[in-house]
Design a protein around this motif. Sequence first.
Motif, PDB file in Angstrom:
ATOM      1  N   UNK A  27      46.352  32.840  79.870  1.00  0.00           N
ATOM      2  CA  UNK A  27      45.412  33.954  79.671  1.00  0.00           C
ATOM      3  C   UNK A  27      44.775  33.912  80.894  1.00  0.00           C
ATOM      4  N   UNK A  28      44.627  35.310  81.389  1.00  0.00           N
ATOM      5  CA  UNK A  28      43.839  35.244  82.720  1.00  0.00           C
ATOM      6  C   UNK A  28      42.622  35.936  82.430  1.00  0.00           C
ATOM      7  N   UNK A  29      41.495  35.497  82.434  1.00  0.00           N
ATOM      8  CA  UNK A  29      39.923  36.049  82.296  1.00  0.00           C
ATOM      9  C   UNK A  29      39.502  36.595  83.535  1.00  0.00           C
ATOM     10  N   UNK A  30      39.142  38.037  83.476  1.00  0.00           N
ATOM     11  CA  UNK A  30      38.923  38.459  84.745  1.00  0.00           C
ATOM     12  C   UNK A  30      37.282  38.324  84.745  1.00  0.00           C
ATOM     13  N   UNK A  31      36.752  38.183  86.019  1.00  0.00           N
ATOM     14  CA  UNK A  31      35.331  37.813  85.999  1.00  0.00           C
ATOM     15  C   UNK A  31      34.576  38.719  87.236  1.00  0.00           C
ATOM     16  N   UNK A  32      33.506  39.434  86.992  1.00  0.00           N
ATOM     17  CA  UNK A  32      33.065  40.388  88.299  1.00  0.00           C
ATOM     18  C   UNK A  32      32.568  39.564  89.472  1.00  0.00           C
ATOM     19  N   UNK A  33      32.304  38.272  88.927  1.00  0.00           N
ATOM     20  CA  UNK A  33      31.711  37.583  90.073  1.00  0.00           C
ATOM     21  C   UNK A  33      30.145  37.568  90.263  1.00  0.00           C
ATOM     22  N   UNK A  34      29.714  38.339  89.428  1.00  0.00           N
ATOM     23  CA  UNK A  34      28.465  38.539  89.597  1.00  0.00           C
ATOM     24  C   UNK A  34      27.602  38.857  90.609  1.00  0.00           C
ATOM     25  N   UNK A  35      26.297  39.077  90.671  1.00  0.00           N
ATOM     26  CA  UNK A  35      25.559  39.458  91.777  1.00  0.00           C
ATOM     27  C   UNK A  35      25.619  38.691  93.013  1.00  0.00           C
ATOM     28  N   UNK A  36      26.029  37.271  93.062  1.00  0.00           N
ATOM     29  CA  UNK A  36      26.093  36.469  94.212  1.00  0.00           C
ATOM     30  C   UNK A  36      27.777  36.078  94.349  1.00  0.00           C
ATOM     31  N   UNK A  37      28.716  36.954  94.200  1.00  0.00           N
ATOM     32  CA  UNK A  37      29.918  36.814  94.605  1.00  0.00           C
ATOM     33  C   UNK A  37      30.376  36.468  95.984  1.00  0.00           C
TER      34      UNK A  37
ATOM     35  N   UNK B 171      41.009  31.846  85.213  1.00  0.00           N
ATOM     36  CA  UNK B 171      40.036  32.942  85.851  1.00  0.00           C
ATOM     37  C   UNK B 171      40.393  33.483  86.948  1.00  0.00           C
ATOM     38  N   UNK B 172      40.216  34.735  86.945  1.00  0.00           N
ATOM     39  CA  UNK B 172      40.344  35.537  88.505  1.00  0.00           C
ATOM     40  C   UNK B 172      39.163  36.400  88.620  1.00  0.00           C
ATOM     41  N   UNK B 173      38.712  36.434  89.850  1.00  0.00           N
ATOM     42  CA  UNK B 173      37.696  37.456  90.172  1.00  0.00           C
ATOM     43  C   UNK B 173      38.072  38.909  90.225  1.00  0.00           C
TER      44      UNK B 173
ATOM     45  N   UNK C 195      39.851  51.074  94.090  1.00  0.00           N
ATOM     46  CA  UNK C 195      40.947  49.996  94.048  1.00  0.00           C
ATOM     47  C   UNK C 195      40.484  48.986  93.290  1.00  0.00           C
ATOM     48  N   UNK C 196      41.372  48.223  92.770  1.00  0.00           N
ATOM     49  CA  UNK C 196      41.274  47.213  91.932  1.00  0.00           C
ATOM     50  C   UNK C 196      41.472  45.826  92.702  1.00  0.00           C
ATOM     51  N   UNK C 197      40.448  44.950  93.001  1.00  0.00           N
ATOM     52  CA  UNK C 197      40.649  44.007  93.902  1.00  0.00           C
ATOM     53  C   UNK C 197      40.778  42.503  93.012  1.00  0.00           C
ATOM     54  N   UNK C 198      41.283  41.454  93.093  1.00  0.00           N
ATOM     55  CA  UNK C 198      41.630  40.380  92.671  1.00  0.00           C
ATOM     56  C   UNK C 198      41.348  38.939  93.650  1.00  0.00           C
ATOM     57  N   UNK C 199      40.739  38.073  93.138  1.00  0.00           N
ATOM     58  CA  UNK C 199      40.456  36.852  94.210  1.00  0.00           C
ATOM     59  C   UNK C 199      40.261  35.552  93.342  1.00  0.00           C
ATOM     60  N   UNK C 200      40.477  34.537  94.129  1.00  0.00           N
ATOM     61  CA  UNK C 200      40.266  33.189  93.588  1.00  0.00           C
ATOM     62  C   UNK C 200      38.719  32.840  93.368  1.00  0.00           C
ATOM     63  N   UNK C 201      38.239  32.379  92.398  1.00  0.00           N
ATOM     64  CA  UNK C 201      36.765  31.877  92.288  1.00  0.00           C
ATOM     65  C   UNK C 201      36.324  30.890  93.157  1.00  0.00           C
TER      66      UNK C 201
END
Length: 383
Positions: free
Chosen positions: A169-179, A236-238, A292-298
């Motif tokens: 299961x891969x939860x996406x996270x916006x990363x919040x304001x301090x990404x 989790x993926x950002x 664009x749709x971006x993905x990154x490691x937290x």
Amino acid sequence: MKRKRVVILGATGSIGESAAKVARDIPDRMEIVGIAANSNAQKLAAQANELRPGAVCLVDEAKLDELRRNLNYQPQIFAGERGLCEIASAVEADMVLIAIVGTAGLRPALAAIEAGRHLAVASKEILVMAGEIVMREARARDIPVLPVDSEHNAIFQCLDGRASEVRRIILTASGGPFRQTPAGVFSTITVEEALKHPTWNMGPKITVDSATLFNKGLEMIEAHWLFGVGMARVEVVIHPQSIVHSMVEFSDGSVLAQLSHSNMCFPIQYAVTWPERVPNSLPPLDFAKLSKLEFATPRYDDFPALNLARRAGEIGGTLPAVLNAANEIAVSAFLEKRMSFPRIWQTVAQVMDRHRSVAQPDLDAILAADQWAREEARRVIAA
Ligand code: NDP
């Protein structure tokens, strides 16, 4: 399909307001028959006057007169914490939506299940704290638990009942304001900065949780209980654009994702109309306009909340309740400007370190651990 009669606990909050929008948007499918709030008597009365539910509940009994004065009709009125359980079980309804911030929705959720109501859950805290008990009780009575949290709603849609074929299961996270904020300046972050979420408009507690990434940590544990998938398979993926709400990788390597604009009306509506889909007035995605749709490691080292939550979920027992309760106290202290932003996770880590987890706890053991963690967190913060 007949119109769902829904009771909303936490009606005056951000999710509660979105649920009222959904009811306005699909009136043939959703009718609000009960609403509850903590202490905002005026807003509750204004909502009641518009939505005309047959039952209204206010937890803060000192505000009951104010509620009555502001109502322009006479619904059945419930009061106090007991009133929450009563409105969740005694009012004729098909579904109870738990949208109370924190853990106060736990007993009402169990009361709703016992009364045979379908459960829609936004309050991730109750699943973190007592997911095993809630899911066990629901299964025993064949009651569906419909996730409203956008990520879990996305997973629920992708799974479509095939949980045994899941690889990840891969939860996406916006990363919040301090990404992208350097960890070196975390201690200077203000409450106002933490409350500016880049993609979602939500209540203050979850907005701060999104900034620390505790929100995603809580969601990992929530996913574990909701879908019966081991913590090791919850990742989790950002994804800063918050368009892909989460994904499921199946045993054959195929990945399904659910996409929509970041608007909580989408998951609320799906929970209410499930297993059907019905048209609404929400804006469709225009792929040509999505740049664009971006993905990154937290950044696991800079945002320790994710590893703390993984540890709590893996050890289990009372530790998730402890993580959740310590976080609630720490977030309040931060919102009241009594401590710095990094002290939120430092407090949670200290309280977790001091806890001896009880395996397979019953509800009393969970509530005792929750209470202990709140007191311990207050002691840590005061020290
Ligand atoms: P808000 O702070 O906007 O609203 C909280 C609601 O809960 C209010 O109606 C409040 O009543 C009520 N409430 C608070 N404490 C109690 C209590 N002790 N007893 C009864 N009612 C209480 O929160 P959100 O709507 O943002 O979040 C609600 C839940 O949904 C949280 O668990 C959050 O994690 C989850 N969630 C929220 C999302 C969002 O977009 N906002 C997205 C996904 C999940 P009053 O107004 O009287 O204080």
